[in-house]
Structures are given as structure tokens and as C-alpha cells.
Design a protein around this motif. Structure first.
Motif, mmCIF file in Angstrom:
data_model
loop_
_atom_site.group_PDB
_atom_site.id
_atom_site.type_symbol
_atom_site.label_atom_id
_atom_site.label_comp_id
_atom_site.label_asym_id
_atom_site.label_seq_id
_atom_site.Cartn_x
_atom_site.Cartn_y
_atom_site.Cartn_z
ATOM 1 N N UNK A 256 0.845 -1.198 0.000
ATOM 2 C CA UNK A 256 0.000 0.000 0.000
ATOM 3 C C UNK A 256 0.881 1.248 0.000
ATOM 4 N N UNK A 257 0.483 2.307 -0.714
ATOM 5 C CA UNK A 257 1.279 3.537 -0.744
ATOM 6 C C UNK A 257 1.491 4.151 0.637
ATOM 7 N N UNK A 258 0.605 3.870 1.590
ATOM 8 C CA UNK A 258 0.697 4.467 2.916
ATOM 9 C C UNK A 258 1.721 3.770 3.814
ATOM 10 N N UNK B 94 2.507 11.651 2.272
ATOM 11 C CA UNK B 94 1.404 12.127 1.426
ATOM 12 C C UNK B 94 0.198 11.186 1.522
ATOM 13 N N UNK B 95 0.445 9.884 1.462
ATOM 14 C CA UNK B 95 -0.647 8.905 1.499
ATOM 15 C C UNK B 95 -1.345 8.872 2.853
ATOM 16 N N UNK B 96 -0.618 9.146 3.917
ATOM 17 C CA UNK B 96 -1.198 9.105 5.262
ATOM 18 C C UNK B 96 -1.705 10.476 5.722
ATOM 19 N N UNK C 185 0.173 4.524 14.689
ATOM 20 C CA UNK C 185 -0.183 5.180 15.945
ATOM 21 C C UNK C 185 -0.271 6.700 15.811
ATOM 22 N N UNK C 186 0.222 7.240 14.707
ATOM 23 C CA UNK C 186 0.240 8.703 14.532
ATOM 24 C C UNK C 186 -1.047 9.145 13.863
ATOM 25 N N UNK C 187 -1.798 10.059 14.496
ATOM 26 C CA UNK C 187 -3.034 10.536 13.853
ATOM 27 C C UNK C 187 -2.722 11.438 12.666
ATOM 28 N N UNK C 188 -3.555 11.341 11.625
ATOM 29 C CA UNK C 188 -3.383 12.199 10.444
ATOM 30 C C UNK C 188 -3.722 13.648 10.812
ATOM 31 N N UNK C 189 -3.214 14.573 9.986
ATOM 32 C CA UNK C 189 -3.464 16.014 10.209
ATOM 33 C C UNK C 189 -4.920 16.341 10.066
#
Length: 197
Positions: free
Chosen positions: A62-64, A152-154, A193-197
Motif C-alpha cells: 500500500x502507498x501508505x 502524502x498517502x497518510x 499510531x500517529x493521527x493524520x493532520x
């Protein structure tokens, strides 16, 4: 004849019991007591579920996600099966092989298509399989190459992704054996574990 056969048979049974039973059980027990995590397969768990091992790569596409080294392992019928621990091995293609050249060119094209903005040279470990086909690590350069695509994907700040790469970069063993490396599974789990912006 019986005078020679009996001592040989007794020696065979005794040595079989020592080397085939007592020694393996002793070493296994010692390893479980001294290094339980490693002796148990260095398993990585999430929410109580085993999701992998620190020492066997996984196929991320997956790109993410960060992608690991290509794997040349196959199944019992000879079909490609990335990171098949039951059939560890490399492609055995020589550096001069036209087949290897084609595979590498295809991998380069796939990496360029996944992130057309990436202008840096592609690190060699992203386009060549390891000798075992199970390598769970990539070089810090390979992780850095993928940082823009993953961020970018995430929907993450690229600087944050690069911080995670730095935090998950392991140095050479004992400070001198091997090179710096990044465990792909651990890095992808940290990203989750990191939330997206």
C-alpha cells in the motif's frame, strides 16, 4: 561378533540420548530462561495478537506503508510467495543476468510510478532481493526515499515521518557489526499510531 556389537549399541544409544535429547532440551531450556523473547521467535504483538516477527519481513504494497526489500521466495510449486519462511532463498540470478536486469528495471519503474515526485536515486536494497528473501530491514536511505510517498498517502507532515524513521533506525550490532537499518514492520506499526493532520 557379540562382544563388539553390544558396546557399539550401548554407545550409540547413550550418545543418541545425550546429543539428540539431553543437549537440545538443555539448550532450549537455557535459551527460554535467559532470552525468552528471542527464543520464542522475537514475535511482535498488537492488541494481544501476533502480527509478525522482528526477523521475518512482510509484504507491504500500500502507498501508505513503507515497503521492504523485494523477496525472491517461492511456494512449494515454485510460484512467487514473498517472505515465505518455509522456502527461504534468493533468486540466484547473477549480476550479469538479463532476467535480473529486467526485474530490477520493473521494480524501479514501480517505485517511480508510486512517487513520481521522488527525484533522489533509488537505493539498491529497494530493488534487489536479499540472499534469504526474508530480510525485515531496509537501509535508512531506503526509508528516507519513501518518506514523501508515505507522508502524502497518510496525510502526515513529512518531517514527522522522518522523525519516526530516525527513531526506528537501529545502529550496527555491538556498534560495529553490519550497517544501520530500519525494521519495516516496526516502522509501519509506529506510523499507525500517529493521527493524520
Amino acid at each position: 561378533m557379540n562382544l563388539q556389537l553390544r558396546p557399539a549399541l550401548v554407545a550409540f544409544i547413550a550418545l543418541s540420548a545425550i546429543t539428540g535429547l539431553a543437549y537440545p532440551l538443555g539448550v532450549t531450556g537455557l535459551a527460554q530462561a535467559a532470552f525468552p523473547h528471542q527464543a520464542g521467535g522475537s514475535l511482535i504483538r498488537r492488541d494481544g495478537q501476533v502480527i509478525g516477527s522482528e526477523w521475518i519481513g512482510q509484504s507491504f504494497t500500500a502507498p501508505r506503508d513503507f515497503w521492504g526489500r523485494p523477496s525472491a521466495t517461492v511456494d512449494a510449486q515454485g510460484r512467487p510467495l514473498p517472505y515465505n519462511g518455509a522456502n527461504s532463498g534468493g533468486s540466484n540470478l547473477a549480476p550479469s543476468s538479463p532476467d535480473l536486469r529486467k526485474v530490477v528495471q520493473d521494480r524501479i519503474a514501480a517505485l517511480r510510478a508510486a512517487d513520481p515526485d521522488a527525484a533522489n536515486p533509488i537505493p539498491v536494497d529497494l530493488v534487489t532481493a536479499s540472499g534469504s528473501g526474508l530480510d525485515p530491514h531496509i537501509s535508512p536511505a531506503s526509508a528516507s526515499y519513501q518518506a514523501h510517498r508515505v507522508a502524502k498517502a497518510r496525510g502526515l507532515d513529512e518531517a514527522k515521518v522522518r522523525e519516526l524513521i530516525a527513531a526506528h533506525t537501529e545502529g550496527p550490532q555491538l556498534g560495529m557489526l553490519g550497517e544501520a537499518r530500519v525494521n519495516v514492520l516496526k516502522l509501519n506499526l509506529a506510523l499507525d499510531e500517529v493521527p493524520a493532520k
